[in-house]
Design an enzyme around this catalytic site. Sequence first.
Site, short mmCIF file in Angstrom:
data_model
loop_
_atom_site.label_atom_id
_atom_site.label_comp_id
_atom_site.label_asym_id
_atom_site.label_seq_id
_atom_site.Cartn_x
_atom_site.Cartn_y
_atom_site.Cartn_z
N LYS A 58 -9.84 -7.83 -1.11
CA LYS A 58 -8.54 -8.32 -1.59
C LYS A 58 -8.01 -9.33 -0.61
O LYS A 58 -8.19 -9.19 0.60
CB LYS A 58 -7.55 -7.16 -1.73
CG LYS A 58 -6.14 -7.62 -2.13
CD LYS A 58 -5.26 -6.47 -2.57
CE LYS A 58 -4.60 -5.70 -1.47
NZ LYS A 58 -3.75 -6.50 -0.55
N ASP A 73 -9.15 -4.95 2.28
CA ASP A 73 -8.34 -6.14 2.55
C ASP A 73 -9.00 -7.08 3.54
O ASP A 73 -9.50 -6.63 4.59
CB ASP A 73 -6.99 -5.72 3.16
CG ASP A 73 -5.88 -5.69 2.12
OD1 ASP A 73 -6.06 -6.23 1.01
OD2 ASP A 73 -4.82 -5.11 2.43
N GLU A 81 -4.48 -12.25 -0.05
CA GLU A 81 -3.12 -12.57 -0.48
C GLU A 81 -2.96 -14.06 -0.76
O GLU A 81 -3.49 -14.90 -0.03
CB GLU A 81 -2.12 -12.16 0.62
CG GLU A 81 -2.13 -10.67 0.89
CD GLU A 81 -1.14 -10.25 1.97
OE1 GLU A 81 -0.34 -11.09 2.43
OE2 GLU A 81 -1.18 -9.06 2.36
N ASP A 89 -4.68 -3.61 4.72
CA ASP A 89 -4.37 -3.97 6.12
C ASP A 89 -3.03 -3.35 6.53
O ASP A 89 -2.61 -3.46 7.68
CB ASP A 89 -4.42 -5.49 6.35
CG ASP A 89 -3.43 -6.25 5.50
OD1 ASP A 89 -2.74 -5.65 4.65
OD2 ASP A 89 -3.36 -7.50 5.66
N SER A 90 -2.38 -2.65 5.61
CA SER A 90 -1.21 -1.83 5.96
C SER A 90 -1.61 -0.78 7.00
O SER A 90 -0.74 -0.19 7.64
CB SER A 90 -0.62 -1.15 4.72
OG SER A 90 -1.61 -0.46 4.01
N GLU A 123 3.27 -7.45 -5.97
CA GLU A 123 4.09 -6.67 -5.03
C GLU A 123 5.51 -7.23 -4.96
O GLU A 123 5.71 -8.45 -4.80
CB GLU A 123 3.46 -6.67 -3.63
CG GLU A 123 4.33 -5.93 -2.61
CD GLU A 123 3.62 -5.53 -1.33
OE1 GLU A 123 2.40 -5.75 -1.21
OE2 GLU A 123 4.30 -4.98 -0.44
O1 KIV Z 1 -2.24 -3.39 2.68
C1 KIV Z 1 -1.92 -2.71 1.69
O2 KIV Z 1 -1.86 -1.47 1.75
C2 KIV Z 1 -1.60 -3.40 0.44
C3 KIV Z 1 -1.02 -2.64 -0.69
C4 KIV Z 1 0.11 -1.80 -0.39
C5 KIV Z 1 -0.91 -3.42 -1.92
O3 KIV Z 1 -1.85 -4.56 0.36
#
Ligand code: KIV
Length: 266
Positions: free
Chosen positions: A115, A85, A117, A46-47, A184
């Site tokens: 994924k 994510d 968090e 989600d980055s 992280e």
């Molecule tokens: O959103 C993302 O890119 C991440 C990673 C950098 C671990 O969660």
Amino acid sequence: MSRRKTILDLQEMKAKGERIAVLTAYDYSLARLVDRGGIDLVLVGDSVGSIVSGYDTTLPVTMEEMLYHARAVVRGTETPLVVVDLPFLSYQIDLRDARLNAGRLIKEGGGQAVKLEGGENVAETIRAIVDMDIPVMGHIGLTPQSVHRMGGYKVQGRQEEQARQLLADARAVEAAGAFALVLEGIPAALARQITAAAAIPTIGIGAGVHCDGQVLVLHDILGLCEKYSPKFVKRYVDVSGTIVAGIEEYVREVKEGKFPGDEHSF
Ligand code: KIV
């Protein structure tokens, strides 16, 4: 054509002490290059919200955005495992939401795992998704979706109590059935301790060299993102300059009437 990696391959890599290389990707063209580069796992993080859409945080990213980027990355890759994510608010409200949205990332997005968090606080959610036969990757430490609780993007686990909590979080995520765990922004010594205690692979970002694998944001290692560069990023190439030079030359040739030439005309 090589076969796509699975969560079993990653577990085997941990058992053999083989390091796992992970990068993010958000679109078809760069996903193809990441695949050619030999990456084991691609994270549709989600980055994407900060890197591609220009948001200040990852919080505004929606399910529809994640689905769009996941489909593009899956189309662009053949070999790496694709993990997608779950964005903010897609799994925090109740288990039904979490299961439905995880399922959508697999069914509509084409990813092979999701994924999310959190530690002890999301153990029940991880269990609920794993029970649907959807592999889940955990993510603890500096969790960007918790930026406002953390008061910024700060290294976590420096104080003893925080470190104890992160050890408990890692145990809870593994016990809930996660197949791997992102660590992280935590001290290298703590990441080493978590990695030694965990049966599942740990993937570090700003967590030192003792994790089972490493993840970085693709745009950061390529020098494509000029916004900011955290200490844990290593820039392997700097393509921004090359891109701008190419664009400047194009602009100049258009203005001077040099492009298109006869060879580009019908
Ligand atoms: O959103 C993302 O890119 C991440 C990673 C950098 C671990 O969660």
